[in-house]
Design an enzyme around this catalytic site. Structure first.
Site, PDB file in Angstrom:
ATOM      1  CB  THR A 419       4.505  -2.271   7.359  1.00 14.19           C
ATOM      2  OG1 THR A 419       4.535  -1.704   6.048  1.00 14.19           O
ATOM      3  CG2 THR A 419       4.707  -1.148   8.342  1.00 14.19           C
ATOM      4  CB  THR A 437       7.585   0.015   6.591  1.00 18.52           C
ATOM      5  OG1 THR A 437       7.531  -0.852   5.462  1.00 18.52           O
ATOM      6  CG2 THR A 437       7.706   1.447   6.108  1.00 18.52           C
ATOM      7  CD  GLU A 439       6.463  -0.161   0.227  1.00 18.71           C
ATOM      8  OE1 GLU A 439       5.604  -0.365  -0.634  1.00 18.71           O
ATOM      9  OE2 GLU A 439       6.183   0.380   1.296  1.00 18.71           O
ATOM     10  CD  GLU A 458       8.776   2.785   2.614  1.00 18.63           C
ATOM     11  OE1 GLU A 458       7.574   2.483   2.380  1.00 18.63           O
ATOM     12  OE2 GLU A 458       9.518   2.095   3.308  1.00 18.63           O
ATOM     13  CB  SER A 486      -1.611   2.866   3.507  1.00 19.73           C
ATOM     14  OG  SER A 486      -1.942   3.197   2.192  1.00 19.73           O
ATOM     15  N   GLY A 506       0.724  -3.959   6.218  1.00 23.63           N
ATOM     16  CA  GLY A 506      -0.137  -4.429   5.140  1.00 23.63           C
ATOM     17  C   GLY A 506      -0.306  -3.491   3.971  1.00 23.63           C
ATOM     18  N   GLY A 507       0.599  -2.518   3.764  1.00 25.44           N
ATOM     19  CA  GLY A 507       0.427  -1.607   2.641  1.00 25.44           C
ATOM     20  C   GLY A 507      -0.899  -0.877   2.734  1.00 25.44           C
TER      21      GLY A 507
END
Length: 610
Positions: A419, A437, A439, A458, A486, A506-507
């Protein structure tokens, strides 16, 4: 007393490390004579007139130029985001989506825009199942199945209509020029391309764009994207409706439904079911932010469909009653408490947070101090909680289990880790925290032919199947549903005025990165740039806690934590945060990474060290 002490420490520490930066400083690296050198990356800057922090110097410079020409923080955020679509195409772009948090100085209010991608109307909970079993993640990622309706262009349209002062065409101009003239390849871009080389080669439009001459791009060379330049020009001239109802929309649908795979490729690339109707009906959501009080400050974040605001907020509430200052807590005790608060908050996130259009998300309960206190009592200073930890029930008056019986545990499902985040502020005091993002690094890997941008993957943020069949999963696919995210763009106010804003890619590690940066600055007294640079830990209700090398290699600290029962594994890099801060003397400070992702870029309009 804790707050005033930290502010004084933070101010003088910041003053000691601030480095001024301009947007036209020559680069130390040689560049072709036909194009100007890229701006120098500097991780911290302070001064007046506004600030921009992003991962990329060209993008930050685009935002600064907008501020210099009288634009506000929203205008600068859109210009910076558009430029990141050129220079950080594997992280973000108009083929993706994101979340926008805005502080309006005139009304002293925080508002947000949910620009998350949506699933096709045909999607159901079997989207990623074949013969009743989940397909492999890498096959789902590189497919039309994973592509959601993009939300980024609609987000730009929404925020400019609500709070901007410049037309989209003007704000896209710097990115259009950057795409046409090219940007300089750095080591991070080359390594990300190398990691995606095999799948990029399977899509001719992607290979032509990112593997020039059929080879990996060389560090120091230039990547041009004339197709994206033309796409930006078209969006600026005709409006973002072109991407949702015009020729670009038709190209997106065609690409998703018939992925253009290279002849001879053996890769299995599943088609998606995105339709013109899905694009036409897409809309962003303007909504209230989440809010918690922490150490006398108001912390605002992103409400569901993102889990960022509720999870960061719950963890802060759990930590609220513990003095984490260096005088009261050793590094080991601070990290132990931070890890356990993260573990608990992720357990509750997994059970309760999904798209509120489909799920009854108890946001008020998740953010209540009463619920946090009932969960905090699980934490012991001489032992470690075991994951997967069972969730509590925020709907029950006593905290829903708390230290007593709770729900059934379920492990945290996988979430992609790429992201980008940008943060802006202007001379009027408006602030933006914006995370966007596509993803995974490189998204779906599929470039829309002739348009110059990658499509997102995504929809792989949905749970492919319930992590535990005995536990309700609020994040299964559904028609038109937004997958849980997140992303945690955050703005912190003190007495109604901005103190700082930050966020990270960073997810699922975004949540722990933002939480650790906030506590590192507010509780531990680190200057914002040092709180961003500090080595990170990430616990997401898993059996092991991830540590960056700076913590992994600290033998005495690890020994102390492992003696309590913590189990660790090494993660070379977690997140890549940026932030802005209003200093007590009225200057803006911009802060970014020193080393992660090759370092970030912090800039101000008029540099001033004091």
């Amino acid at each position: 007393m804790r707050r005033s002490t930290v502010r004084v420490l933070s101010f003088w520490a910041v003053a000691a490390v601030v480095v001024s930066v301009g947007v036209t400083t020559p680069s130390a690296a040689p560049a072709p004579a036909t194009s100007p050198p890229p701006p120098v990356k500097t991780p911290v800057a302070a001064g007046y007139g506004g600030a921009v922090a992003s991962v990329d110097a060209d993008a930050s410079a685009a935002g600064i130029e907008v501020l210099r020409r009288g634009g506000n923080a929203v205008d600068a955020a859109v210009a910076t985001a558009a430029a990141l679509g050129v220079t950080e195409p594997y992280s973000a772009g108009i083929g993706g989506g994101g979340y926008f948090v805005h502080y309006d100085a005139a009304s002293r209010t925080v508002r947000t825009v949910d620009g998350r991608e949506t699933a096709p109307l045909s999607a159901d909970r079997s989207l990623f199942l074949e013969d009743g079993k989940p397909i492999a993640f890498d096959q789902a990622m590189t497919s039309g199945l994973s592509v959601g309706t993009p939300g980024t262009p609609a987000t730009w349209d929404t925020v400019l209509d609500a709070w901007g002062t410049k037309p989209l065409r003007t704000l896209l101009a710097p990115a259009e020029k950057l795409a046409r003239d090219g940007f300089t390849v750095d080591a991070t871009f080359r390594s990300q391309t190398a990691a995606n080389e095999a799948r990029f080669r399977d899509f001719p439009a992607t290979a032509e764009l990112f593997l020039p001459g059929g080879r990996l791009p060389v560090v120091g060379s230039r990547i041009k994207n004339p197709d994206l330049a033309r796409t930006y020009e078209k969006l600026g001239r005709e409006g973002v409706g072109e991407l949702y109802r015009g020729g670009i929309a038709r190209d997106i649908v065609r690409t998703v439904r018939r992925p253009p795979v290279a002849p001879g490729s053996t890769r299995v690339v599943r088609a998606g079911d995105l339709t013109a109707k899905d694009l036409r009906r897409y809309g962003t959501l303007k909504q209230a932010p989440t809010r918690v009080r922490y150490q006398g400050l108001d912390v605002y974040g992103m409400a569901p469909s993102s889990s960022g605001g509720t999870t960061v907020g719950e963890a802060l509430n759990i930590l609220e009653r513990t003095d984490l200052s260096p005088d009261a807590a050793s590094r080991a005790r601070y990290l132990h408490r931070f890890i356990e608060a993260s573990r608990i908050a992720f357990a509750d996130r997994g059970r309760w947070v999904g798209d509120p259009a489909f799920e009854d998300v108890p946001v008020k309960g998740l953010l209540s101090q009463r619920f946090a206190d009932a969960r905090e009592c699980l934490v012991r200073d001489d032992a470690v909680l075991v994951s997967p930890l069972a969730p509590g029930d925020p709907r029950e008056p006593g905290g829903g289990g708390g230290c007593g019986p709770a729900g059934t545990a379920a492990p945290t499902t996988y979430e992609g880790e790429n992201t980008t985040h940008l943060t802006t502020a202007d001379k009027w005091g408006n602030v933006v925290a914006y995370t966007l993002t596509i993803e995974s690094t490189g998204g779906s890997g599929i470039t829309v032919p002739g348009r110059g941008f990658l499509l997102n993957n995504e929809l792989t943020d949905f749970s492919f199947a319930p992590a535990n069949p005995a536990v309700h999963d609020p994040n299964l696919p559904g028609p038109g549903k937004r997958p849980r995210s997140s992303m945690s763009p955050t703005i912190v106010l003190e007495d109604g005025r901005p103190l700082l804003a930050l966020g990270s890619p960073g997810g699922a590690t975004i949540i722990t990165t933002v939480l650790q940066t906030l506590t590192g600055h507010l509780d531990r007294g680190l200057p914002l740039v040092d709180a961003i640079a500090a080595p990170r830990a990430s616990q997401r209700n898993a059996a092991t806690t991830e540590l960056e090398p700076g913590l992994w290699n600290d033998g005495p600290l690890r020994d102390e934590l492992e003696a309590l029962g913590h189990v660790f594994k090494l993660n070379p890099e977690i997140g890549a945060a940026t932030g802005v801060q209003r200093l007590p003397d009225g200057r803006w400070l911009a802060a970014a990474e020193r080393e992660r992702r090759g370092g970030g870029s912090a800039m101000v309009v008029r540099p001033a060290t004091r």
